[in-house]
Design a protein around this motif. Sequence first.
Motif, short mmCIF file in Angstrom:
data_model
loop_
_atom_site.label_atom_id
_atom_site.label_comp_id
_atom_site.label_asym_id
_atom_site.label_seq_id
_atom_site.Cartn_x
_atom_site.Cartn_y
_atom_site.Cartn_z
N GLU A 106 -2.84 28.03 6.68
CA GLU A 106 -3.86 27.62 5.72
C GLU A 106 -5.25 27.56 6.35
O GLU A 106 -6.25 27.84 5.68
CB GLU A 106 -3.51 26.25 5.15
N ALA A 107 -5.31 27.23 7.61
CA ALA A 107 -6.60 27.07 8.28
C ALA A 107 -7.39 28.37 8.35
O ALA A 107 -8.60 28.35 8.59
CB ALA A 107 -6.38 26.52 9.69
N LEU A 108 -6.73 29.50 8.16
CA LEU A 108 -7.41 30.80 8.23
C LEU A 108 -8.05 31.21 6.91
O LEU A 108 -8.66 32.27 6.83
CB LEU A 108 -6.42 31.87 8.69
N TYR A 109 -7.90 30.37 5.91
CA TYR A 109 -8.46 30.68 4.59
C TYR A 109 -9.64 29.75 4.31
O TYR A 109 -9.56 28.54 4.48
CB TYR A 109 -7.39 30.53 3.51
N ASP A 110 -10.73 30.35 3.85
CA ASP A 110 -11.97 29.61 3.65
C ASP A 110 -12.21 29.22 2.20
O ASP A 110 -12.93 28.26 1.93
CB ASP A 110 -13.15 30.46 4.13
N TYR A 111 -11.66 29.97 1.28
CA TYR A 111 -11.94 29.75 -0.14
C TYR A 111 -10.62 29.56 -0.88
O TYR A 111 -9.66 30.30 -0.65
CB TYR A 111 -12.70 30.95 -0.73
N TRP A 112 -10.63 28.58 -1.79
CA TRP A 112 -9.42 28.23 -2.52
C TRP A 112 -9.72 28.09 -4.01
O TRP A 112 -10.78 27.61 -4.40
CB TRP A 112 -8.87 26.89 -2.02
N GLY A 113 -8.75 28.51 -4.81
CA GLY A 113 -8.83 28.25 -6.24
C GLY A 113 -8.29 26.88 -6.57
O GLY A 113 -7.84 26.14 -5.68
N ARG A 114 -8.29 26.54 -7.84
CA ARG A 114 -7.84 25.21 -8.28
C ARG A 114 -6.37 25.19 -8.65
O ARG A 114 -5.81 24.12 -8.88
CB ARG A 114 -8.67 24.73 -9.47
N GLY A 115 -5.76 26.35 -8.72
CA GLY A 115 -4.33 26.40 -8.95
C GLY A 115 -3.93 26.65 -10.39
O GLY A 115 -4.69 26.39 -11.32
N THR A 116 -2.71 27.15 -10.54
CA THR A 116 -2.10 27.33 -11.84
C THR A 116 -0.66 26.83 -11.74
O THR A 116 0.03 27.10 -10.75
CB THR A 116 -2.17 28.80 -12.30
N ARG A 117 -0.23 26.11 -12.75
CA ARG A 117 1.07 25.46 -12.68
C ARG A 117 2.17 26.37 -13.19
O ARG A 117 2.05 26.96 -14.26
CB ARG A 117 1.06 24.16 -13.49
N VAL A 118 3.26 26.43 -12.43
CA VAL A 118 4.45 27.18 -12.81
C VAL A 118 5.62 26.20 -12.90
O VAL A 118 5.88 25.45 -11.95
CB VAL A 118 4.76 28.28 -11.78
N THR A 119 6.29 26.22 -14.03
CA THR A 119 7.47 25.37 -14.21
C THR A 119 8.65 26.25 -14.58
O THR A 119 8.57 27.01 -15.56
CB THR A 119 7.24 24.32 -15.30
N VAL A 120 9.72 26.16 -13.82
CA VAL A 120 10.91 26.95 -14.06
C VAL A 120 12.04 26.00 -14.49
O VAL A 120 12.43 25.11 -13.72
CB VAL A 120 11.34 27.73 -12.81
N SER A 121 12.51 26.20 -15.69
CA SER A 121 13.57 25.34 -16.21
C SER A 121 14.95 25.94 -15.92
O SER A 121 15.11 27.16 -15.89
CB SER A 121 13.39 25.14 -17.70
N SER A 122 15.91 25.07 -15.74
CA SER A 122 17.26 25.54 -15.42
C SER A 122 18.08 25.76 -16.69
O SER A 122 17.67 25.44 -17.78
CB SER A 122 17.96 24.51 -14.53
#
Length: 122
Positions: A106-122
């Motif tokens: 992770e330390a090699l990355y300078d820019y990050w997005g805010r994320g997107t949620r993934v939910t997998v139901s069983s």
Amino acid sequence: QVQLVESGGGLVQAAGSLRLSCVASGRGFGIYHVGWFRQAPGKEREFVASITPGGINPEYADSTEGRFSISRDGAKNTVYLQMNSLKPEDTAVYYCAAGWGGGSAEALYDYWGRGTRVTVSS
């Protein structure tokens, strides 16, 4: 400066598929390595996949290799994460990141997005 916006997350049943997108704005996106990371509830963020500026030599976490595929479209300033054969343990918030380095650190990355949620139901 690069801004990253992820999309494509949602709710899917086990064995299903999703494709996440990471769209970049700002200058120079094409020269950066791009990685996907994820953070499940109550767990540390972990590496998922990465790709070089040239779109070759992708790397994958052991848990995702063979099921996930990372690619990039330079003309669209977009990196994709195709996720197949999803499992409940893939449930997490997925982040894309860009930086001069690459791979799983992770330390090699300078820019990050805010994320997107993934939910997998069983």
